[in-house]
Design an enzyme around this catalytic site. Structure first.
Site, PDB file in Angstrom:
ATOM      1  N   THR A  53       0.817  -1.209   0.000  1.00 23.44           N
ATOM      2  CA  THR A  53       0.000   0.000   0.000  1.00 23.44           C
ATOM      3  C   THR A  53       0.854   1.264   0.000  1.00 23.44           C
ATOM      4  OG1 THR A  53      -1.806  -1.151   1.107  1.00 23.44           O
ATOM      5  CG2 THR A  53      -1.785   1.232   1.301  1.00 23.44           C
ATOM      6  N   TYR A 142       6.692 -11.419   5.229  1.00 19.11           N
ATOM      7  CA  TYR A 142       5.533 -10.822   4.558  1.00 19.11           C
ATOM      8  C   TYR A 142       5.230 -11.689   3.338  1.00 19.11           C
ATOM      9  CZ  TYR A 142       2.873  -7.151   2.025  1.00 19.11           C
ATOM     10  OH  TYR A 142       1.918  -6.435   1.335  1.00 19.11           O
ATOM     11  N   LYS A 171       3.076 -11.934   8.219  1.00 22.20           N
ATOM     12  CA  LYS A 171       1.904 -11.224   7.700  1.00 22.20           C
ATOM     13  C   LYS A 171       1.427 -12.004   6.482  1.00 22.20           C
ATOM     14  CE  LYS A 171       0.480  -7.035   5.239  1.00 22.20           C
ATOM     15  NZ  LYS A 171       0.943  -5.753   4.629  1.00 22.20           N
TER      16      LYS A 171
END
Length: 318
Positions: A53, A142, A171
């Site tokens: 993001t 991640y 994550k």
């Protein structure tokens, strides 16, 4: 470094911050400071920058390090700060992770190397190298296979978790909910797992998740934080109501490539000065904007207002 020595506290709704740019494309550090203060005032339990993001692949390592330092300084240890410090190159990953460590991040979020499609053994060696280089810094994998074209297997996560005390969690940004379950089954409940997929944030909590690193928190931080708190307090009806109520805003964020739609909303609210996204992304097309307006209206109850803030060059004032 309030949470570095106690990574199990890094729980809750962690806002996956967008990186604001000026209209001519420079990183807007004053705007970033504003966002940090607004997120904390809105109830977010933590902050993250440098994930998908935040448009990290469009920035230099120097720009990313400077953004991490800005967030760390603005946060001033008020909430958790897990910074994305991974790259597709090992030297850049180590350089940026060192910058994050020196800035006082609570954990480093290391993306699986993208494009190269390494084997599971190669992924193990990659994370092993990072863990050994920074033995006192909590390291989080991640996993976002839709962007990296590689999926870190539950068995690889388990192996890293067994072998390195500072490998604390992952994550997970995958629609494969079975993957979440197998990771936790192999590693046990002490492994920290955060959802990076918006509509699986609440379901993950039922499996023992630690929270979520949420793009939706950019536009609805109060609601996302309340959803976590409702779950934690046992108010499952309230948590589910928020979960379903956020659906239009989740859809809004992905009308076109994230973060372009969300940046448009934040600019309209006065949270950032410009909706600029760096190439290869473009700002919302007219067709996308029409869809965003409809979804924004549908989810308006859950949008967090910027009312009560006066945005200045040094940050918002209450």
């Amino acid at each position: 470094m309030r949470f570095r020595s106690s990574p199990s506290q890094i729980r809750g709704s962690i806002a996956a911050l967008m990186t604001p740019f000026t209209a001519d494309g420079a990183v807007d550090h004053a705007g970033l400071t504003n966002l940090v203060n607004w997120q904390i005032a809105s109830g977010s339990h933590g902050l993250s920058i440098g994930g998908s993001t935040g448009e990290p692949s469009s920035q230099t390592i120097t720009e990313r390090a400077e953004a991490i330092r800005t967030v760390a300084a603005a946060n001033n240890d008020r909430v958790h700060f897990m910074a994305g410090t991974g790259s597709t190159k090992l030297d850049e990953t180590l350089e940026l992770t060192a910058a994050g460590r020196d800035a006082g991040i609570d954990a480093a979020l290391i993306i699986t190397p993208y494009y190269a499609r390494p084997t599971q053994e190669a992924l193990y060696v990659w994370y092993k190298t990072v863990c050994e280089e920074f033995p006192d810094l909590p390291i989080v994998a991640y996993n976002v296979p839709s962007r990296t074209a590689v999926d870190i297997a539950p068995e690889t996560v388990s192996r890293l978790y067994r072998d390195f005390d500072n490998f604390i969690g992952v994550k997970e940004t995958t629609k494969d909910f079975e993957h979440f379950s197998r990771v936790l089954q192999l590693c046990g409940p002490e492994l920290m797992v955060w959802s990076g997929l918006e509509l699986l944030c609440l379901p993950l909590m039922a499996l023992g998740g630690a929270g979520f690193v949420s793009a939706t928190s950019n536009i609805a931080p109060a609601a996302v934080a309340e959803m976590f708190e409702a779950w934690e307090s046992g108010d499952l009806d309230r948590a589910r109501t928020i979960h379903y109520g956020l659906h239009p805003l989740v859809d809004l964020l992905f009308v076109e490539t994230n973060p372009a739609p969300g940046k448009w909303v934040m600019a309209q609210q006065g949270l950032i000065a410009s909706a600029f996204v760096r190439p290869p992304l473009i700002e919302l097309t007219p067709g996308g904007l029409a869809k965003v307006r409809i979804l924004m209206a549908a989810g308006s109850h859950y949008l967090t207002s910027s009312a009560g803030f006066s945005f200045t060059e040094t940050g918002p004032l209450r």
